[in-house]
Design a protein around this motif. Sequence first.
Motif, PDB file in Angstrom:
ATOM      1  N   VAL A  15     -13.145   3.881 -56.701  1.00  0.00           N
ATOM      2  CA  VAL A  15     -12.096   4.886 -56.709  1.00  0.00           C
ATOM      3  C   VAL A  15     -12.598   6.026 -55.825  1.00  0.00           C
ATOM      4  CG1 VAL A  15     -10.773   6.513 -58.113  1.00  0.00           C
ATOM      5  CG2 VAL A  15     -11.353   4.256 -59.038  1.00  0.00           C
ATOM      6  N   PHE A  16     -11.767   6.447 -54.893  1.00  0.00           N
ATOM      7  CA  PHE A  16     -12.167   7.470 -53.937  1.00  0.00           C
ATOM      8  C   PHE A  16     -11.363   8.738 -54.166  1.00  0.00           C
ATOM      9  CE2 PHE A  16     -12.833   3.331 -52.066  1.00  0.00           C
ATOM     10  CZ  PHE A  16     -14.158   3.417 -51.674  1.00  0.00           C
ATOM     11  N   SER A  17     -12.000   9.861 -53.973  1.00  0.00           N
ATOM     12  CA  SER A  17     -11.293  11.139 -54.103  1.00  0.00           C
ATOM     13  C   SER A  17     -10.415  11.331 -52.870  1.00  0.00           C
ATOM     14  CB  SER A  17     -12.287  12.295 -54.226  1.00  0.00           C
ATOM     15  OG  SER A  17     -12.831  12.611 -52.962  1.00  0.00           O
ATOM     16  N   GLU A  18      -9.509  12.275 -52.966  1.00  0.00           N
ATOM     17  CA  GLU A  18      -8.647  12.541 -51.824  1.00  0.00           C
ATOM     18  C   GLU A  18      -9.418  13.163 -50.666  1.00  0.00           C
ATOM     19  OE1 GLU A  18      -6.524  16.684 -53.045  1.00  0.00           O
ATOM     20  OE2 GLU A  18      -5.888  14.898 -54.134  1.00  0.00           O
ATOM     21  N   ALA A  19     -10.631  13.594 -50.909  1.00  0.00           N
ATOM     22  CA  ALA A  19     -11.469  14.156 -49.847  1.00  0.00           C
ATOM     23  C   ALA A  19     -12.258  13.083 -49.098  1.00  0.00           C
ATOM     24  CB  ALA A  19     -12.434  15.179 -50.443  1.00  0.00           C
ATOM     25  N   ALA A  20     -12.222  11.836 -49.576  1.00  0.00           N
ATOM     26  CA  ALA A  20     -12.982  10.753 -48.946  1.00  0.00           C
ATOM     27  C   ALA A  20     -12.401  10.447 -47.571  1.00  0.00           C
ATOM     28  CB  ALA A  20     -12.950   9.506 -49.825  1.00  0.00           C
ATOM     29  N   GLY A  21     -13.280  10.281 -46.604  1.00  0.00           N
ATOM     30  CA  GLY A  21     -12.852   9.920 -45.250  1.00  0.00           C
ATOM     31  C   GLY A  21     -12.706   8.413 -45.095  1.00  0.00           C
ATOM     32  N   ASN A  22     -12.112   8.000 -43.996  1.00  0.00           N
ATOM     33  CA  ASN A  22     -11.900   6.578 -43.759  1.00  0.00           C
ATOM     34  C   ASN A  22     -13.201   5.793 -43.686  1.00  0.00           C
ATOM     35  OD1 ASN A  22      -9.100   6.768 -43.742  1.00  0.00           O
ATOM     36  ND2 ASN A  22      -9.040   7.265 -41.568  1.00  0.00           N
ATOM     37  N   ASP A  23     -14.249   6.394 -43.106  1.00  0.00           N
ATOM     38  CA  ASP A  23     -15.539   5.700 -43.026  1.00  0.00           C
ATOM     39  C   ASP A  23     -16.112   5.447 -44.418  1.00  0.00           C
ATOM     40  OD1 ASP A  23     -15.491   5.520 -40.262  1.00  0.00           O
ATOM     41  OD2 ASP A  23     -16.687   7.338 -39.966  1.00  0.00           O
ATOM     42  N   GLN A  24     -15.959   6.417 -45.300  1.00  0.00           N
ATOM     43  CA  GLN A  24     -16.456   6.257 -46.671  1.00  0.00           C
ATOM     44  C   GLN A  24     -15.662   5.176 -47.403  1.00  0.00           C
ATOM     45  OE1 GLN A  24     -16.286   9.835 -49.040  1.00  0.00           O
ATOM     46  NE2 GLN A  24     -17.195   8.849 -50.814  1.00  0.00           N
ATOM     47  N   VAL A  25     -14.356   5.165 -47.231  1.00  0.00           N
ATOM     48  CA  VAL A  25     -13.521   4.146 -47.867  1.00  0.00           C
ATOM     49  C   VAL A  25     -13.892   2.770 -47.329  1.00  0.00           C
ATOM     50  CG1 VAL A  25     -11.163   3.291 -48.169  1.00  0.00           C
ATOM     51  CG2 VAL A  25     -11.638   5.742 -48.355  1.00  0.00           C
ATOM     52  N   TYR A  26     -14.067   2.658 -46.022  1.00  0.00           N
ATOM     53  CA  TYR A  26     -14.435   1.385 -45.403  1.00  0.00           C
ATOM     54  C   TYR A  26     -15.772   0.880 -45.946  1.00  0.00           C
ATOM     55  CZ  TYR A  26     -15.433  -2.154 -41.941  1.00  0.00           C
ATOM     56  OH  TYR A  26     -15.732  -3.345 -41.334  1.00  0.00           O
ATOM     57  N   ALA A  27     -16.772   1.739 -45.928  1.00  0.00           N
ATOM     58  CA  ALA A  27     -18.108   1.341 -46.385  1.00  0.00           C
ATOM     59  C   ALA A  27     -18.106   0.956 -47.861  1.00  0.00           C
ATOM     60  CB  ALA A  27     -19.102   2.470 -46.139  1.00  0.00           C
ATOM     61  N   GLY A  28     -17.310   1.627 -48.658  1.00  0.00           N
ATOM     62  CA  GLY A  28     -17.306   1.379 -50.091  1.00  0.00           C
ATOM     63  C   GLY A  28     -16.389   0.281 -50.553  1.00  0.00           C
ATOM     64  N   SER A  29     -15.556  -0.253 -49.645  1.00  0.00           N
ATOM     65  CA  SER A  29     -14.607  -1.247 -50.121  1.00  0.00           C
ATOM     66  C   SER A  29     -14.397  -2.431 -49.195  1.00  0.00           C
ATOM     67  CB  SER A  29     -13.243  -0.580 -50.373  1.00  0.00           C
ATOM     68  OG  SER A  29     -12.747  -0.026 -49.184  1.00  0.00           O
ATOM     69  N   VAL A  30     -14.499  -2.246 -47.906  1.00  0.00           N
ATOM     70  CA  VAL A  30     -14.121  -3.299 -46.969  1.00  0.00           C
ATOM     71  C   VAL A  30     -15.299  -3.866 -46.184  1.00  0.00           C
ATOM     72  CG1 VAL A  30     -12.615  -3.836 -45.001  1.00  0.00           C
ATOM     73  CG2 VAL A  30     -11.846  -2.252 -46.755  1.00  0.00           C
ATOM     74  N   GLY A  31     -16.311  -3.059 -45.948  1.00  0.00           N
ATOM     75  CA  GLY A  31     -17.429  -3.486 -45.107  1.00  0.00           C
ATOM     76  C   GLY A  31     -18.036  -4.814 -45.519  1.00  0.00           C
ATOM     77  N   THR A  58      -4.802   5.092 -43.965  1.00  0.00           N
ATOM     78  CA  THR A  58      -6.147   4.572 -44.199  1.00  0.00           C
ATOM     79  C   THR A  58      -6.279   3.138 -43.703  1.00  0.00           C
ATOM     80  OG1 THR A  58      -6.434   6.034 -46.090  1.00  0.00           O
ATOM     81  CG2 THR A  58      -7.888   4.118 -45.977  1.00  0.00           C
ATOM     82  N   MET A  59      -5.283   2.300 -43.978  1.00  0.00           N
ATOM     83  CA  MET A  59      -5.367   0.904 -43.541  1.00  0.00           C
ATOM     84  C   MET A  59      -5.388   0.809 -42.023  1.00  0.00           C
ATOM     85  SD  MET A  59      -5.964  -1.138 -45.969  1.00  0.00           S
ATOM     86  CE  MET A  59      -5.732  -2.685 -45.124  1.00  0.00           C
ATOM     87  N   SER A  60      -4.676   1.673 -41.319  1.00  0.00           N
ATOM     88  CA  SER A  60      -4.706   1.655 -39.850  1.00  0.00           C
ATOM     89  C   SER A  60      -6.126   1.875 -39.345  1.00  0.00           C
ATOM     90  CB  SER A  60      -3.775   2.728 -39.283  1.00  0.00           C
ATOM     91  OG  SER A  60      -2.450   2.455 -39.630  1.00  0.00           O
ATOM     92  N   ALA A  61      -6.830   2.817 -39.943  1.00  0.00           N
ATOM     93  CA  ALA A  61      -8.221   3.068 -39.559  1.00  0.00           C
ATOM     94  C   ALA A  61      -9.115   1.893 -39.952  1.00  0.00           C
ATOM     95  CB  ALA A  61      -8.712   4.357 -40.210  1.00  0.00           C
ATOM     96  N   ILE A  62      -8.831   1.288 -41.095  1.00  0.00           N
ATOM     97  CA  ILE A  62      -9.640   0.158 -41.559  1.00  0.00           C
ATOM     98  C   ILE A  62      -9.450  -1.053 -40.651  1.00  0.00           C
ATOM     99  CG2 ILE A  62      -9.799  -1.548 -43.425  1.00  0.00           C
ATOM    100  CD1 ILE A  62      -9.646   0.816 -45.376  1.00  0.00           C
ATOM    101  N   TYR A  63      -8.213  -1.319 -40.203  1.00  0.00           N
ATOM    102  CA  TYR A  63      -7.985  -2.436 -39.268  1.00  0.00           C
ATOM    103  C   TYR A  63      -8.856  -2.284 -38.039  1.00  0.00           C
ATOM    104  CZ  TYR A  63      -3.426  -3.070 -41.669  1.00  0.00           C
ATOM    105  OH  TYR A  63      -2.422  -3.246 -42.562  1.00  0.00           O
TER     106      TYR A  63
END
Length: 100
Positions: A15-31, A58-63
């Motif tokens: 679960v990510f806070s609204e302050a989490a950046g795309n890199d943090q979301v990627y590393a914590g969930s998709v990497g 967020t998904m656009s950045a993750i793609y």
Amino acid sequence: RNMFLNHHCFGFDAVFSEAAGNDQVYAGSVGHVVQGVAHGMAGTVLMYGQTGSGKTYTMSAIYEKAAYELFDSIDKERGEGDEDFTITVSCIELAGDKCR
């Protein structure tokens, strides 16, 4: 009577806070999913949330990040060899009752 839905319980990976950046979301969930795909596994990423919460942004950045990481990983694995790779990607957005 027909049952159309099965009920399931799912745990959260993160679960990510609204302050989490795309890199943090990627590393914590998709990497780790992308690394698995680079080694021949299948992978799925599902994002769910309230309308307007930033999923599409967020998904656009993750793609983009996933594509760079996947092709970089393949280049490193492949080295100077002539091995061919086939990559198939499907991106589906469900918005209300529409599939885009």
